[in-house]
Scaffold this active site. Structure first.
Site, short mmCIF file in Angstrom:
data_model
loop_
_atom_site.label_atom_id
_atom_site.label_comp_id
_atom_site.label_asym_id
_atom_site.label_seq_id
_atom_site.Cartn_x
_atom_site.Cartn_y
_atom_site.Cartn_z
N GLN A 129 0.90 -1.43 -0.03
CA GLN A 129 -0.02 0.01 0.03
C GLN A 129 0.86 1.42 -0.14
OE1 GLN A 129 -0.12 2.15 2.98
NE2 GLN A 129 -1.43 3.69 1.95
N HIS A 254 -12.04 3.46 5.01
CA HIS A 254 -10.85 3.26 5.97
C HIS A 254 -11.61 3.10 7.65
CE1 HIS A 254 -8.21 5.00 2.96
NE2 HIS A 254 -9.02 5.76 2.57
N ARG A 257 -12.67 6.09 9.40
CA ARG A 257 -11.57 6.89 10.12
C ARG A 257 -11.54 8.23 9.43
NH1 ARG A 257 -7.45 3.96 13.17
NH2 ARG A 257 -8.25 1.79 12.99
#
Lengths: 357, 357, 357, 357
Positions: A129, A254, A257
């Protein structure tokens, strides 16, 4: 360490993890933007679809294998990128990688162990990532390290640079402890100061350094690895990115978040699949907690799902074994859902296996 | 006074304020008609809209500036008119005005400090909120004072004369304490007694003195200041008022204090914007508690939002500093939502950034 | 007896009544079929409609008067028939009647005081509620007593003969105490035994004695008083009854005591009004607890509403004064809703004053 | 054993049973897949339909009789197949059979008493529930035993071989105690080991032995008894099975024990009835707890309903008498609903007796 008793579901793992993980770390892990509405929205999006069973199909030799971006995975449940595994286990990502059997672990740019070390012990293939760095040479260095460590694809996170600390983490006084750090970023240039514009100086700096569409084209030219974007929700954006030669998307909030009030990925999924067609990869990330959830995501168009917080629950509760067991639970729940729905393979899972309400 | 720790959201401010404010005053501040259904309805109206993120937009130099009725505001979060700030802080509206940075504070007819004194210390522009008085000369005196104090617009509240004390306030035995009073009304004639009609004598007096359509035309002739009406919910009424030369509306339920069971302003907003067109100002007031809420209101057609109870939460918790910090939280949350949604300016926020559910 | 403090809403009255009324009587009063779903459904049906405010209307001389079936009522909130007022007050219906100011009290066939005595002390007009008796001569006697006592209309309850004791009442061991009885039925023939058919013998007897369509025609011929049917929910049934010369309907679930899972009257109201036209009376009974609820019912087509359990709350808490005060609260809340909605009269209350959600 | 007091509803029976049944057995009985969403979905599916009352119909001689697959049942509430009644009562299915008055008891393949012994004491007709066995001769032996015991129909369960132990049962450490066993399976061959395919070996074995469409045709040839399939939810599957000469379906989620997230049978019912027409039997099983629930199921197309857990509640609380009383409660509640809805017979119960919401 041996697993504690009575771990039958991912909810059991969450409870067991909360009892074992340091409260401040738990606040960091479970925290979400604002009042957590995005997570509740995700959970509701799964509950809105009921499954239809179908007996009598010939299911002998059924399996959960999935070809995806050059990989042959044993099942479609992957580990999403999460930073700082060292917060819940002394070996951090190394232990996670040992427990990630027959599927993909995604190494975060913010990992507390270097991808090279992770690759040495990983039980399965790795993805990497990537946060696009302020300087292109830094971004390139990350890509080259991923390639050298034989990562098989790169997920480029496009939106979380703006992810703030959650109220829970702030209240708990969470701070990354000494000894845990984002090792991949060591020596990199921080984003340059930027003046003007946003009231919040962090946003001025962030938006000055944030990647743009030209960076997407540039990234495509830098590597032959499959490239997936994480953090898009609009069909028009996704189509534009695919036209640049990218390979797919990870639909995600996410874990609630980032953007407060964000739309649930499952809600966005059918239109996204219709827009991108069958050739592009679409992964769904967020609030997948049961095999039935995996089934729903696949039925509505996902090629695979990614699991976030539960990997750290498993890691905190049982190290590599906990990660492996957590995945085993989901995998067996998915198989059970497939058998009950009469689906011998993942390709047989379609929207006709669901009904609203 | 220094701010207490752990104030990260407006919900944190509400909790901190409840711990500091006298219970009877708190009952007055938080009370609402009947069982509070209007407030719950407002909250649900925001939750009904999810946000779509959009990365890769060029957001350098982004900002939250808004031109509105001759003002250039740094952000679209204004303070709505609330009476009796003196109930939660010894300096009352003077402290609020010092903390109201880079946006509009609206001085209530029921303020516990005179607008002239507030104007002397105000950090930003003032608006004035007007209750139409039984005698036109009294109404005119209020307008002239507002003009002299350089108020930049007048909000005329049309419905709250009929606002009763809430059950919470009655139960707590709330009464305006000695030393706190509605100074602007000193010496004004009360509404004359009125006979006949309503069973509740207060309503007979109130409706006899209540403004009518002719008063709206008359008001328009008395001042060059922009005039906004607060307390309308129907499109036909609004169109008729705009045809008289008024400048806009504040959609509000007065925090659920006036009409029990009132419709949520956010629900009314799209049709109202469609009816009035882009040239009229529409502000949304009520249950805005996060930057995502501000974003939703703007996406559905509001030019700006107004904040009610949280300004007294901030004032009670931290005086001018609390007000400023409360606004800072909202402003930064709004900026974060804009960055995640790919909007460099408020004009870029449109209904395509939202999805139902 | 003086009223206790802090009675501002009907919810306050319910709480105060629970503290004063014998628990077994309370169980009888508040009990409902099954798990109480019908009551929750009723409450949800009101919450599904929000009110739109409308300022600037000329509301001078406004009022809540209603012409209905030959009466000129001061307000559209009537007392529905409830048996055995003697259970919560020694004077029973006599006290209720003294407190029922400027509106209709409906005397139940099951009243614990005779209609003649009630008529002598009643502050306002009486209606009579009739259960059709097994023998026509008994039914006629009741009608003649009602006429002689100058009842102004008769409500014929068509469904509650099948109303069973609620689980709450059974569990509390409720029984009608000595000294409280249904005085109108003294000396009447019980329903004859009936054989065959239903497993539950009570239903065999009940259905053998239950009124049919021919009884409806016969009843119409026996009296010139207006006749209203309580306990119908279907449009076709209602139209058929009106064709026999009846005057209207009371839509009701009997407070959720009769049919478990019954549809909410407010849900049925618009179609019923559309079917019957403006000339027939339609009253709504059930879970009306605020002036906004009265407003909603009128907006959706009711001529008036009927109040059930709250009359015994008022009676138990404060005798005649409690009943009068309970009605005063509703009446003032209704007036306030009308003023905020810009309605000077009940006729001005229409569906355009409501919005879904 | 005498019945304890205050058993008025099936909810009362559930509470009383929980107080009397061993906690581990209770966990087994009440457990469900995952977090129990399927059961909540079932309950919500009933609540989504309200009943319309209809007075004045001629209901003399009404009854709840139902002709179904050659039987003349006194009422349409049957006992669904549940294994191991011996877990809650020493006589197990024998006691259940004595209490199952005037309707069908379905003997499970997993019964703890043999069908021959049950048949000797049964108060009413028996059906037999069949799990298709790995060897056809074993399946045939079960069919022949059912025929010899004069079972009147066979329900073939098609999906629950894949039913796992619930998390509740696992956590409680539930195990079938010594002395309770599935007597019909004594001496049968287990499913052969199977290799390849599913990750979970149990699924490989299960799917290798699971019945297919050819088995359905074969079964139809083996017996003249009516054959019903349990565990189908799709219209196309059902139509295909009926074309093979089968007689009907039982719509069920097995009490939420099988497929997590399964669709509620009531939701599937109208389309299934429309597809199969009036000649095939459709039974609804799952979360029927009141007479109004039975009414709803019949109104939406079921010929009868089946009751699961409550039969063991009744058995555990009061033995045969408890079972009989539990059925009596439902039967009387159904009759009451019919009388209030104006339905003298089950055939009169149609979708026009319901309204959404």
């Amino acid at each position: 360490m041996p697993l504690p008793p009575h771990l039958y579901t991912l909810a059991d793992y969450a409870r067991a993890a909360q009892a074992r993980i340091d409260p401040a770390v738990w606040a960091w892990l479970e925290g979400a933007s604002g009042d957590g509405a995005a997570r509740r929205r995700e959970e509701a999006s799964f509950a809105a679809h009921a499954l239809l069973n179908r007996p009598l199909a010939d299911l002998r030799g059924g399996h959960t294998r999935r070809r995806l971006l050059g990989l042959e995975l044993a099942h479609p449940v992957m580990l999403s990128p999460l930073g700082y595994h060292g917060l819940v286990h002394p070996e951090g990502e190394l232990a996670t990688a040992r427990g990630c059997l027959e599927t993909v672990m995604t190494v975060s740019t913010m990992a507390s162990q270097p991808i090279e070390a992770i690759a040495q012990v990983a039980a399965g293939p790795l993805w990497f990532q990537l946060y696009v760095q302020p300087r292109r040479e830094d971004t390139l260095r990350l890509i080259r390290r991923a390639e050298a460590a034989e990562a098989r694809a790169i997920i480029v996170t496009l939106d979380t640079p703006a992810q703030p600390a959650s109220p829970q983490a702030l209240r708990a006084g969470f701070a990354i402890p000494r000894g845990v750090e984002a090792v991949h970023l060591s020596g990199f240039a921080p984003a340059p100061e930027a003046s003007g514009g946003w009231y919040n100086p962090a946003l001025s700096r962030l938006t000055a350094a944030a990647p743009g569409w030209d960076d997407m084209a540039w990234l495509r030219d830098q590597t032959d690895l499959p490239l997936l974007a994480k953090g898009m929700s609009r069909v028009d954006d996704a189509a534009r990115l695919m036209a640049l030669g990218w390979d797919g998307l990870v639909l995600s909030t996410h874990g609630g978040r980032a953007m407060e009030g964000a739309a649930a990925p499952l809600t966005l999924l059918p239109a996204m699949r219709a827009a991108l067609g069958a050739d592009r990869a679409i992964l769904l990330d967020g609030s997948v907690r049961t095999g039935a959830d995996v089934f729903r995501a696949l039925a509505l168009g996902a090629d695979a799902v990614m699991i976030g917080r539960p990997q750290l629950h498993g890691l905190g509760v049982g190290g590599a074994l906990g990660v492996a067991h957590m995945l085993k639970i989901l995998r067996e729940e998915l198989e059970l859902a497939m058998v009950l729905a009469g689906c011998a393979t993942l390709d047989a899972i379609g929207p006709d296996a669901l009904i609203g309400g």
